[in-house]
Design an enzyme around this catalytic site. Structure first.
Site, PDB file in Angstrom:
ATOM      1  N   SER B  64       0.864  -1.190   0.000  1.00 30.20           N
ATOM      2  CA  SER B  64       0.000   0.000   0.000  1.00 30.20           C
ATOM      3  C   SER B  64       0.894   1.231   0.000  1.00 30.20           C
ATOM      4  O   SER B  64       1.085   1.874   1.027  1.00 30.20           O
ATOM      5  CB  SER B  64      -0.875   0.016   1.264  1.00 30.20           C
ATOM      6  OG  SER B  64      -1.667  -1.132   1.389  1.00 30.20           O
ATOM      7  N   GLU B  65       1.437   1.576  -1.151  1.00 28.56           N
ATOM      8  CA  GLU B  65       2.449   2.636  -1.174  1.00 28.56           C
ATOM      9  C   GLU B  65       1.910   3.981  -0.700  1.00 28.56           C
ATOM     10  O   GLU B  65       2.628   4.741  -0.043  1.00 28.56           O
ATOM     11  CB  GLU B  65       3.051   2.776  -2.584  1.00 28.56           C
ATOM     12  CG  GLU B  65       4.119   1.738  -2.913  1.00 28.56           C
ATOM     13  CD  GLU B  65       3.552   0.386  -3.325  1.00 28.56           C
ATOM     14  OE1 GLU B  65       2.324   0.281  -3.507  1.00 28.56           O
ATOM     15  OE2 GLU B  65       4.338  -0.570  -3.483  1.00 28.56           O
ATOM     16  N   HIS B 134      10.446  -2.301 -13.165  1.00 26.02           N
ATOM     17  CA  HIS B 134      11.205  -2.552 -11.942  1.00 26.02           C
ATOM     18  C   HIS B 134      12.603  -1.959 -11.966  1.00 26.02           C
ATOM     19  O   HIS B 134      13.410  -2.280 -11.103  1.00 26.02           O
ATOM     20  CB  HIS B 134      11.316  -4.059 -11.672  1.00 26.02           C
ATOM     21  CG  HIS B 134      10.083  -4.683 -11.116  1.00 26.02           C
ATOM     22  ND1 HIS B 134       8.899  -4.731 -11.814  1.00 26.02           N
ATOM     23  CD2 HIS B 134       9.836  -5.290  -9.940  1.00 26.02           C
ATOM     24  CE1 HIS B 134       7.984  -5.349 -11.081  1.00 26.02           C
ATOM     25  NE2 HIS B 134       8.527  -5.705  -9.939  1.00 26.02           N
TER      26      HIS B 134
END
Lengths: 327, 327
Positions: B64-65, B134
């Site tokens: 949950s950034e 990424h």
């Protein structure tokens, strides 16, 4: 609702005083905008006064409140000094934020008003951090995260509710459901008929109350605040209400359901509460008249002082960006 | 003083967090997997810290950034110094509202009443076949945002020293760790390194190469090679991308007359453009060649090995650019 605490006479009177200050202040802002003396976006809270008034009578300056661009009622209920408020919305250097925040970013940490955000839903994640700090301190501080029904559909709110439940944080999520998210009704944005139902999805207490009813609002808030102080974790309160002045001052509100709007006007919480105080002998009409007059005088003084103050110097652009002034 | 110790960058980061938390009880850690039941992070950067300092201060979070960065902001507003880990730099996009609208702006919008002394650690870098979501470097986004600082260490020693300073800093600091050099060994002296100061890694008189992250070691390789041909190359490790050290860079280029800026991020609209422009304005008459920039290709980070190798600058491409500037 029968298990929730009930406000006594003095508490109801205190709720009235806060709500009246909110109402008169809101009306004065609109008047100043319409007179061309204030140039700013304004999101009126007329009609929603009871919610923060009934919550904040159970809070102290040590408790934290986060609110949104439609947050004048939350700020004033929590004790935002009117001179600092008015100078800020007038963009003056004497404002709470030196004229750098304005109506959508009002802050007053000395009274626990920590963040006012223009970004829908952002009060909730930040409230968790305040509550985490409060939990570490162990002094029983409570954090209130205010947002509207539109924000209930933002991902940040869901992330925050999950984390608050997981960490059992002393935070209360107050969804002020005023029936419209900007111009869009709840029915056209949301399948569920009550946001409070969502709390169950986070294993959190969820309550739906009439936010215009001081008994219900005070009772639910007091219950949630007591639970938070006792370390029993977060609560989600959906407080139903109605926004009398459209989304932004200046727009016609043509998207509003006309019957719903008309019905809401007959349920204006302010005259109802005033009548009740008199009918129940909590306050005499003359006493309330005097109170109202003193609040209006206080607002008038704040407005005049704001207009008399200087604008910030352009050199302020380089100050408060980083801790050291920019060269 | 502590004797210098040889260790990897990842161990230096772990040690910096440990030493900071030991010194100051207000320092908190949060992020996905950071506590020991979750292995102390996917790369082990925070391993051992929750066991040492407890899970009240070192908290693993849900994925949950927004909630992670929001909680860090909230706690920082009331005196804590949270270090949030956003596992990879691409995931910062998920928390951009919290970073850009809140962390970077609350000091200014509150007129200096509140500050956000958070450190956000994140990892990235091409070379590990992680593909487009990424391994991006997006430091220019944060450098372009007024109100936050951006630090990118190139060695274990710098990682320790800069992270200690980032945690001490009163402003939000984005701390970017370069994955492909995470396990490189280096001597760590356990001293703080000031934010905003570049390091002249190698002195020279014919050309200045300005780099950061893993581009620094490539640039040093190039300088060593060119020395064999009688060319004297000065290499500057910027260390802090924002605010960057104009003084050191301009003094060097004034001396050499030639500048090459190298970064792993895409060249277009990158940090190199800002530095090149400032050099051009300040030293127009003293340059003996146009300022050159070298960055990654204008495409997402590719997966296939030959493509990934061709994507970012390396010793070969830096060497070719340097040789062309010197010819």
């Amino acid at each position: 609702m029968s298990n929730y605490p009930k406000p006594d006479g003095p508490t109801l009177r205190a709720i009235y005083e806060k709500a009246a200050r909110i109402q008169f202040n809101d009306e004065r802002v609109i008047k100043e905008i319409k007179a061309g003396k204030l140039v700013m976006p304004f999101y009126s809270t007329r009609g929603q006064e009871i919610i923060p008034a009934a919550i904040s009578v159970s809070l102290t300056d040590d408790d934290y409140v986060n609110t949104i661009y439609r947050g004048g009622h939350d700020q004033i209920a929590k004790g935002f000094p009117l001179p600092d408020y008015w100078a800020e919305i007038a963009g003056r250097v004497t404002g709470a934020c030196k004229g750098k925040g304005g109506p959508m970013h009002l802050t007053y940490p000395a009274k626990g008003i920590m963040v006012t955000t223009g970004i829908v839903g952002s009060t909730a994640p930040i409230a968790n951090g305040l509550a985490w700090a409060a939990k570490l301190e162990g002094k029983g501080r409570v954090t209130i995260a205010n947002f509207g029904d539109g924000a209930a559909n933002i991902g940040a709110v869901h992330e925050a509710m999950n984390m608050a439940a997981l960490w059992q944080l002393p935070v209360i999520f107050v969804c002020q459901n005023n029936a419209y998210a900007e111009h869009t009704s709840m029915a056209r944005s949301t399948r569920v008929d009550s946001y409070a139902k969502r709390a169950a999805g986070y294993a959190m207490e969820g309550i739906r109350v009439d936010g215009n009813d001081p008994d219900e609002m005070y009772g639910a808030a007091r219950w949630a605040i007591d639970r938070a102080r006792a370390g029993e974790g977060p609560t989600f309160i959906e407080a139903t209400t109605f926004r009398f002045n459209g989304h932004l001052i200046g727009e016609a509100g043509g998207y509003m359901d006309k019957e719903l709007y008309a019905a809401s006007q007959t349920r204006d919480p302010m005259p109802i509460l005033r009548r009740r105080l008199v009918d129940q002998g909590i306050a005499a009409a003359g006493e309330l008249d005097a109170l109202d007059a003193s609040i209006r005088a206080e607002i008038d003084a704040a407005v005049q002082a704001a207009y008399a103050a200087d604008y910030p110097d352009p050199s302020e652009l380089k100050v408060d960006v980083l801790v050291d002034a920019i060269a | 003083m502590t004797e210098p110790v040889k260790m990897t960058m990842i161990d230096a980061i772990n040690r910096a967090l440990h030493d900071a938390m030991e010194e100051n009880g207000k320092i908190l850690l949060l992020g996905e997997d950071v506590a020991d039941p979750e292995d102390g992070g996917v790369f082990g950067a925070t391993r051992g810290l929750s066991t040492r300092f407890g899970e009240d201060r070192v908290k693993s979070t849900p994925i949950s950034e927004q909630a992670i960065v929001g909680a860090a902001i909230g706690a920082s507003l009331v005196g804590y110094r949270p270090v949030a880990e956003v596992m990879l730099m691409n995931f910062m996009t998920v928390a951009m509202d919290m970073l850009v609208n809140h962390a970077a702006k609350l000091r200014f919008m509150s007129g200096g009443q509140t500050s956000v002394p958070i450190t956000v650690r994140t990892m990235t870098g091409s070379g590990l076949s992680l593909g487009g979501q990424h391994s991006d470097f997006v430091e220019a986004w944060f450098a372009h945002t007024a109100g936050m600082k951006v630090v990118i260490p190139s060695s274990a020693n710098d990682a320790y020293g800069l992270l200690r300073s980032a945690i001490d800093d009163a402003d939000p600091v984005i701390f970017v760790e370069t994955l492909p050099i995470y396990w490189a060994q280096g001597e760590v002296s356990f001293e703080r390194i000031p934010i905003g100061k570049a390091r002249v890694c190698r002195e020279g008189s014919d050309l200045t190469i300005i780099a950061y992250g893993q581009m620094v070691s490539h640039s040093l390789t190039v300088a060593t090679e060119l020395a064999k041909q009688g060319k004297s190359v000065e290499v500057i490790d910027l260390r802090t991308v924002s605010p960057w050290d104009r003084e050191t860079v301009l003094a060097s280029v004034a001396k050499t007359g030639r500048a090459l800026i190298v970064h792993e991020a895409v060249k277009e609209y990158g940090v190199g453009a800002e530095i090149a422009s400032v050099i051009g304005e300040a030293l127009f008459g003293r340059l003996v060649a146009p300022v050159q920039r070298l960055g990654a290709a204008y495409c997402p980070v590719p997966f296939s090995k030959p493509l990934e190798q061709a994507f970012a600058p390396n010793a070969e491409s830096i060497g070719a650019a340097a040789a062309a500037l010197l010819s």
